[in-house]
Design a protein around this motif. Structure first.
Motif, PDB file in Angstrom:
ATOM      1  N   SER A 166      84.511 -35.623  17.957  1.00 56.64           N
ATOM      2  CA  SER A 166      83.944 -34.672  16.999  1.00 56.64           C
ATOM      3  C   SER A 166      84.951 -33.563  16.701  1.00 56.64           C
ATOM      4  O   SER A 166      85.062 -33.092  15.571  1.00 56.64           O
ATOM      5  CB  SER A 166      82.636 -34.077  17.526  1.00 56.64           C
ATOM      6  OG  SER A 166      82.888 -33.153  18.558  1.00 56.64           O
ATOM      7  N   PHE A 169      76.530 -37.156  24.396  1.00 54.08           N
ATOM      8  CA  PHE A 169      77.980 -37.280  24.319  1.00 54.08           C
ATOM      9  C   PHE A 169      78.647 -36.892  25.629  1.00 54.08           C
ATOM     10  O   PHE A 169      78.279 -35.924  26.272  1.00 54.08           O
ATOM     11  CB  PHE A 169      78.539 -36.382  23.217  1.00 54.08           C
ATOM     12  CG  PHE A 169      78.070 -36.737  21.844  1.00 54.08           C
ATOM     13  CD1 PHE A 169      77.388 -35.819  21.067  1.00 54.08           C
ATOM     14  CD2 PHE A 169      78.306 -38.009  21.324  1.00 54.08           C
ATOM     15  CE1 PHE A 169      76.954 -36.146  19.804  1.00 54.08           C
ATOM     16  CE2 PHE A 169      77.866 -38.343  20.053  1.00 54.08           C
ATOM     17  CZ  PHE A 169      77.185 -37.413  19.297  1.00 54.08           C
ATOM     18  N   SER A 177      86.560 -32.978  12.971  1.00 55.21           N
ATOM     19  CA  SER A 177      86.348 -31.689  12.312  1.00 55.21           C
ATOM     20  C   SER A 177      87.664 -30.946  12.123  1.00 55.21           C
ATOM     21  O   SER A 177      87.830 -30.219  11.140  1.00 55.21           O
ATOM     22  CB  SER A 177      85.342 -30.835  13.074  1.00 55.21           C
ATOM     23  OG  SER A 177      85.676 -30.773  14.432  1.00 55.21           O
ATOM     24  N   VAL A 233      82.829 -35.568  22.457  1.00 52.68           N
ATOM     25  CA  VAL A 233      83.159 -34.197  22.061  1.00 52.68           C
ATOM     26  C   VAL A 233      84.555 -34.156  21.465  1.00 52.68           C
ATOM     27  O   VAL A 233      84.807 -33.499  20.454  1.00 52.68           O
ATOM     28  CB  VAL A 233      83.048 -33.251  23.285  1.00 52.68           C
ATOM     29  CG1 VAL A 233      83.608 -31.883  22.971  1.00 52.68           C
ATOM     30  CG2 VAL A 233      81.601 -33.143  23.731  1.00 52.68           C
ATOM     31  N   VAL A 267      82.774 -26.911  16.586  1.00 58.22           N
ATOM     32  CA  VAL A 267      82.041 -28.178  16.560  1.00 58.22           C
ATOM     33  C   VAL A 267      82.000 -28.793  17.959  1.00 58.22           C
ATOM     34  O   VAL A 267      80.967 -29.295  18.407  1.00 58.22           O
ATOM     35  CB  VAL A 267      82.673 -29.157  15.545  1.00 58.22           C
ATOM     36  CG1 VAL A 267      82.098 -30.550  15.713  1.00 58.22           C
ATOM     37  CG2 VAL A 267      82.453 -28.663  14.129  1.00 58.22           C
ATOM     38  N   LEU A 309      78.936 -42.569  17.695  1.00 58.26           N
ATOM     39  CA  LEU A 309      79.558 -41.586  16.804  1.00 58.26           C
ATOM     40  C   LEU A 309      80.844 -42.146  16.196  1.00 58.26           C
ATOM     41  O   LEU A 309      81.076 -42.068  14.983  1.00 58.26           O
ATOM     42  CB  LEU A 309      79.863 -40.302  17.584  1.00 58.26           C
ATOM     43  CG  LEU A 309      80.608 -39.214  16.810  1.00 58.26           C
ATOM     44  CD1 LEU A 309      79.715 -38.606  15.752  1.00 58.26           C
ATOM     45  CD2 LEU A 309      81.136 -38.140  17.739  1.00 58.26           C
ATOM     46  N   THR A 364      78.765 -29.786  20.060  1.00 56.89           N
ATOM     47  CA  THR A 364      78.591 -31.189  20.450  1.00 56.89           C
ATOM     48  C   THR A 364      78.436 -31.320  21.961  1.00 56.89           C
ATOM     49  O   THR A 364      77.678 -32.158  22.454  1.00 56.89           O
ATOM     50  CB  THR A 364      79.810 -32.018  19.994  1.00 56.89           C
ATOM     51  OG1 THR A 364      80.121 -31.698  18.654  1.00 56.89           O
ATOM     52  CG2 THR A 364      79.526 -33.491  20.110  1.00 56.89           C
ATOM     53  N   LYS A 365      79.151 -30.470  22.677  1.00 55.72           N
ATOM     54  CA  LYS A 365      79.116 -30.516  24.141  1.00 55.72           C
ATOM     55  C   LYS A 365      77.705 -30.277  24.656  1.00 55.72           C
ATOM     56  O   LYS A 365      77.337 -30.772  25.723  1.00 55.72           O
ATOM     57  CB  LYS A 365      80.079 -29.458  24.686  1.00 55.72           C
ATOM     58  CG  LYS A 365      80.101 -29.307  26.175  1.00 55.72           C
ATOM     59  CD  LYS A 365      81.257 -28.403  26.574  1.00 55.72           C
ATOM     60  CE  LYS A 365      81.126 -27.974  28.025  1.00 55.72           C
ATOM     61  NZ  LYS A 365      80.113 -26.915  28.198  1.00 55.72           N
ATOM     62  N   ASP A 403      79.013 -41.612  22.407  1.00 55.33           N
ATOM     63  CA  ASP A 403      80.400 -41.525  21.967  1.00 55.33           C
ATOM     64  C   ASP A 403      80.745 -42.701  21.067  1.00 55.33           C
ATOM     65  O   ASP A 403      81.365 -42.546  20.011  1.00 55.33           O
ATOM     66  CB  ASP A 403      81.356 -41.535  23.165  1.00 55.33           C
ATOM     67  CG  ASP A 403      81.009 -40.476  24.180  1.00 55.33           C
ATOM     68  OD1 ASP A 403      81.258 -40.713  25.373  1.00 55.33           O
ATOM     69  OD2 ASP A 403      80.498 -39.416  23.774  1.00 55.33           O
TER      70      ASP A 403
END
Lengths: 110, 163
Positions: free
Chosen positions: B109, B101, B113, B106, B91, A9, B95-96, A6
């Motif tokens: 993201s 992550f 997005s 999530v 997305v 990112l 991502t999940k 996390d």
């Protein structure tokens, strides 16, 4: 529970955004003229150096564009969302303030 | 009984999402850049995504966008929100699946997005040059709000009993 992925990112995206900001900062030039378009048609062209207030009256409503201090902004509008009025004043080539409900684009050009 | 329970559950989720949309309207984030929002309704989307899967989350999300748009917005805002919402949910669903992550990643993201989706829809109206200027600001705001929303969702999700 925050995972390492996390954070990675988040930092990556922030780095990307800062990079874009830096690129824009060096590419941007001071604009010389302001073009106002209503519904895609050019409403008027004004020098960004001459202080003035321009009233744009359409059947959808009223917007008042203010040119002051070498910057242009929308000082008043009767649109429902007021995104145009709350927008910061712009002065660099390519920057725009848009009133979507009234279909008005205020753009700084060279 | 089972079906009525499901209806009540998803109905409550939809109601919560709509209220989130309304609360967001009461707290305007005024940075002079259009498009920056809290994304509170994403908490509901995340909870549904984790508890019930992609399709229920998508259904409630679309219903929420339509209802909030009809109640408080206009056709244009519905279009923008739909594009952003569907892209963001897709997305988030992908991502999940990545174990690196947590729900926070999530959510980030999804927020990013969502903004990119809305920006792309606005691109059609006002052109690429105008839109690209907002991208860095939207990205940074998305990371921050996405992170916070994700944290909130991680606490809420433990306390929600799904059907």
């Amino acid at each position: 529970m925050v995972k390492k992925g996390d954070v990675m990112l988040s930092i990556s995206i922030i780095i990307l955004a800062v990079f874009l900001l830096t690129v824009f900062f060096f590419l941007k030039t001071d604009g010389k003229q302001v073009v106002i378009k209503v519904d895609g048609h050019i409403f008027g062209k004004y020098s960004i150096l001459s202080e003035q207030e321009i009233e744009i009256k359409t059947k959808r409503g009223i917007n008042i564009v203010k040119i002051e201090d070498g910057k242009v902004s929308v000082s008043q509008a009767d649109c429902p969302d007021k995104y145009c009025v709350n927008h910061i004043a712009i002065d660099k080539t390519g920057e725009t303030v848009v009133c979507l409900p009234h279909r008005i684009i205020v753009e700084v050009v060279e | 009984m089972k079906s009525a329970g499901k209806t009540a559950y998803f109905g409550a989720m939809l109601g919560l999402a709509i209220i989130c949309g309304y609360i967001e309207m009461l707290i305007p984030l005024d940075f002079g850049i259009p498009g920056i929002k809290l994304g509170l309704a994403n908490i509901v989307a995340l909870v549904l995504l984790y508890k019930n899967g992609f399709l229920p989350a998508l259904a409630v999300n679309i219903a929420r966008v339509l209802l909030v748009g009809i109640l408080f917005g206009n056709i244009m805002s519905i279009m923008y929100s739909l594009v952003g919402g569907i892209l963001s949910l897709s997305v988030m669903w992908l991502t999940k699946k990545l174990p690196v992550f947590s729900i926070v990643g999530v959510s980030v993201s999804g927020a990013v997005s969502h903004n990119i989706g809305q920006l792309s829809a606005a691109l059609i109206v006002i052109g690429f040059k105008a839109v690209v200027f907002y991208l860095p600001f939207l990205l940074i705001a998305a990371v921050i709000t996405g992170f916070l929303i994700g944290l909130g969702a991680s606490y809420i999700i433990k306390r929600v009993k799904s059907v």
